[in-house]
Write an enzyme that holds these catalytic residues in place. Structure first.
Site, PDB file in Angstrom:
ATOM      1  N   GLU A   1      46.661  48.431  32.978  1.00 26.24           N
ATOM      2  CA  GLU A   1      45.522  48.418  33.897  1.00 26.24           C
ATOM      3  C   GLU A   1      45.932  48.162  35.346  1.00 26.24           C
ATOM      4  O   GLU A   1      45.566  47.152  35.945  1.00 26.24           O
ATOM      5  CB  GLU A   1      44.523  47.340  33.462  1.00 26.24           C
ATOM      6  CG  GLU A   1      43.935  47.570  32.082  1.00 26.24           C
ATOM      7  CD  GLU A   1      43.133  46.386  31.584  1.00 26.24           C
ATOM      8  OE1 GLU A   1      42.452  46.537  30.564  1.00 26.24           O
ATOM      9  OE2 GLU A   1      43.201  45.295  32.199  1.00 26.24           O
TER      10      GLU A   1
ATOM     11  N   TYR B   1      44.038  32.904  49.613  1.00 26.95           N
ATOM     12  CA  TYR B   1      45.318  32.447  49.050  1.00 26.95           C
ATOM     13  C   TYR B   1      46.518  32.762  49.937  1.00 26.95           C
ATOM     14  O   TYR B   1      47.620  33.007  49.447  1.00 26.95           O
ATOM     15  CB  TYR B   1      45.543  32.996  47.629  1.00 26.95           C
ATOM     16  CG  TYR B   1      45.000  34.369  47.355  1.00 26.95           C
ATOM     17  CD1 TYR B   1      45.622  35.515  47.816  1.00 26.95           C
ATOM     18  CD2 TYR B   1      43.839  34.508  46.607  1.00 26.95           C
ATOM     19  CE1 TYR B   1      45.114  36.762  47.540  1.00 26.95           C
ATOM     20  CE2 TYR B   1      43.324  35.760  46.315  1.00 26.95           C
ATOM     21  CZ  TYR B   1      43.973  36.893  46.790  1.00 26.95           C
ATOM     22  OH  TYR B   1      43.454  38.137  46.515  1.00 26.95           O
TER      23      TYR B   1
ATOM     24  N   CYS C   1      33.530  31.960  62.393  1.00 26.26           N
ATOM     25  CA  CYS C   1      33.538  30.550  62.781  1.00 26.26           C
ATOM     26  C   CYS C   1      34.314  29.698  61.781  1.00 26.26           C
ATOM     27  O   CYS C   1      33.784  28.749  61.190  1.00 26.26           O
ATOM     28  CB  CYS C   1      32.108  30.046  62.914  1.00 26.26           C
ATOM     29  SG  CYS C   1      31.173  30.888  64.197  1.00 26.26           S
TER      30      CYS C   1
ATOM     31  N   GLY D   1      45.642  48.495  39.310  1.00 28.53           N
ATOM     32  CA  GLY D   1      44.640  48.846  40.306  1.00 28.53           C
ATOM     33  C   GLY D   1      45.238  48.775  41.684  1.00 28.53           C
ATOM     34  O   GLY D   1      45.216  49.728  42.461  1.00 28.53           O
TER      35      GLY D   1
END
Length: 481
Positions: free
Chosen positions: A312, A372, A398, A314
């Site tokens: 899978e 992250y 902000c 992506g």
């Protein structure tokens, strides 16, 4: 100019701050004779003149060729060990109806994980049998819809989903194919938020409970057990995690084969891409060959049939094919003191400057640096021979953590009004975008063969206000209403 002491060790001081490194930028990225950045044969200047900034740009041909390359790599590798491979595009990376169509044309299946993603895939006209449905907290309505339309495989993420999916299939009068997502306990070498197989987190069923879960599935007449599923995380460069996860899954797979058919094994995705020159991504052929060798060896050792295998990816397919274009605004040089001994060194203190370059987007169109600490590469859309200076590209929101590119060397003549391009934003940027500070999400355009077309319309202020029920209609002139 020389290397700035504030720069991280990974960041190389460039001799040419306008150079485009091929493995980071879309396949069609180049500079015209005038030095203007062009993608898919369309210059950044022309794109912005038509669609404005911020703007997501996707190299259509690059996405398609990457999809075909992955399909071919896994097909050839697994045919070599006597079985078939199925590639599911992970829609969470970036999903539109046109992307689904590209994947179907390339011979890929599509993985979705919410009712919304399922709706997009169905709207694209893909055969539902080519869809996989994930998710750790599927609602009854989502499960019922997936069963109703004939989704090829539903991935069970918990013990309770066995009964819930079985009940939905029974009510629909169908037999539903299911996989069981296994938490393998492999600690992938990636950011904590991207590691999805560690013991203390929300995804999957513990490896020790896999057999019990499979027995529960086999006991339901409305379900067919297809096999196990594993996904250890994202943006991973160390292949040892994939090898260990496959080995652990094969142990359970062999146990289940002894009591019934287990036709498939889904090994997930997660291999990384090059966001910066410090990264070193796997080639899909290397990943496919390595996984095929692991599965073949494991099956031979256990004297069991080689299953069909699914993966899978992506990010690999769509990430490097996308860029984001911004307009430069405020430029703010900040003088800082470094080498003061706070890091434990005896270095004498000295002064250095980091130049903050603000752009007209930020964490609303790319949340990954704030989430992250993701690193990116940036270039001015125009070529410049000016010596490089250390910059931090920041957004307009902000938050002090509203950083687009934490550390980059840009030409020292960067100025207000310049166009700035950030590479490898095709995955998890539009998908994670928001309206923070009431900023509209940017449009997405696809470029190919010298032409551009809209994939997703951008949001205007009127779009944002249209959802606010307290906004009163503006009176039409002369009506008093």
């Amino acid at each position: 100019m020389s290397e700035n002491p504030l720069a991280p060790p990974r960041l190389r001081f460039p001799t040419d701050a306008s150079q485009l490194v091929d493995r980071i930028w879309p396949a069609s990225a180049t500079r015209t004779d005038d030095g203007d950045l062009a993608i898919g044969g369309v210059t950044a200047t022309d794109l912005v003149a038509q669609y404005g900034t911020p703007l997501y740009v996707v190299d259509e041909r690059d996405v398609q060729s990457r999809a075909v390359r992955v399909r071919n790599a896994f097909t050839e590798a697994f045919e070599g060990i006597g079985t078939r491979a199925h590639v599911y595009y992970a829609g969470k990376a970036f999903l539109t109806t046109q992307v689904v169509a590209w994947m179907a044309e390339a011979g890929l299946r599509v993985d979705v994980c919410t009712g919304g993603e399922l709706a997009v895939a169905l709207a694209a006209g893909i055969d539902p049998a080519l869809l996989g449905f994930h998710g750790n907290d599927k609602s009854d309505a989502e499960i019922a819809r997936a069963v109703e339309v004939g989704v090829g495989t539903i991935v069970l993420d918990s013990h309770e989903e066995v009964q819930r999916v079985a009940r939905a299939a029974t009510e629909a009068g169908v037999v539903q194919r299911v996989r069981i997502r296994i938490n393998s306990g492999v600690h992938a070498s990636t950011h904590e938020y991207l590691a999805t197989a560690r013991e203390d987190q929300k995804f999957g069923i513990p490896l020790t409970e896999a057999v019990t879960a499979a027995e529960a599935v086999r006991a339901e007449s409305s379900l067919v057990f297809v096999g196990l599923h594993s996904h250890i995380g994202s943006q991973i460069f160390d292949e040892s995690g994939f090898r260990e996860a496959a080995r652990r899954l094969m142990d359970v797979h062999a146990t289940l084969v002894a009591t019934g058919p287990v036709p498939e094994l889904n090994l997930g995705g997660g291999w990384g891409i090059d966001y910066t020159e410090a990264d070193s991504a796997f080639a899909p052929e290397d990943v496919a060959d390595a996984l095929a060798a692991i599965i073949a060896e494991a099956c031979a050792e256990r004297d069991i049939p080689v299953p069909e295998v699914a993966v899978e990816p992506g990010r690999y397919i769509v990430g490097p094919a996308g860029i984001t274009l911004y307009r430069v605004g405020t430029i703010k040089p900040v003088a800082l003191e470094t080498g003061d001994g706070s890091d434990g060194s005896d270095a004498d203190s000295c002064h250095a400057t980091r130049t903050y370059v603000s752009v007209d987007g930020g964490m609303s169109d790319n949340a990954r640096p704030a989430l992250y600490g993701a690193d990116y590469t940036a270039r001015l859309a125009r070529a410049s021979g000016s010596p490089a200076v250390l910059t931090r590209v920041v957004g307009k929101h902000c938050e002090s953590g509203d950083i687009v590119v934490n550390d980059e060397y840009l030409p020292g003549d960067v100025q207000r009004g310049d166009l700035l391009a950030v590479a490898a934003t095709g995955a998890y940027c539009w998908a994670l975008s928001s309206n923070y500070n009431h900023v509209g999400r940017p449009p997405v355009v696809a470029v190919a063969d010298g032409a551009a077309r809209i994939l997703v319309r951008g949001e205007s202020i009127d779009d944002l206000l249209a959802r606010d029920t307290g906004v009163r209609p503006v009176p039409h002139a002369g009506t008093g209403r």
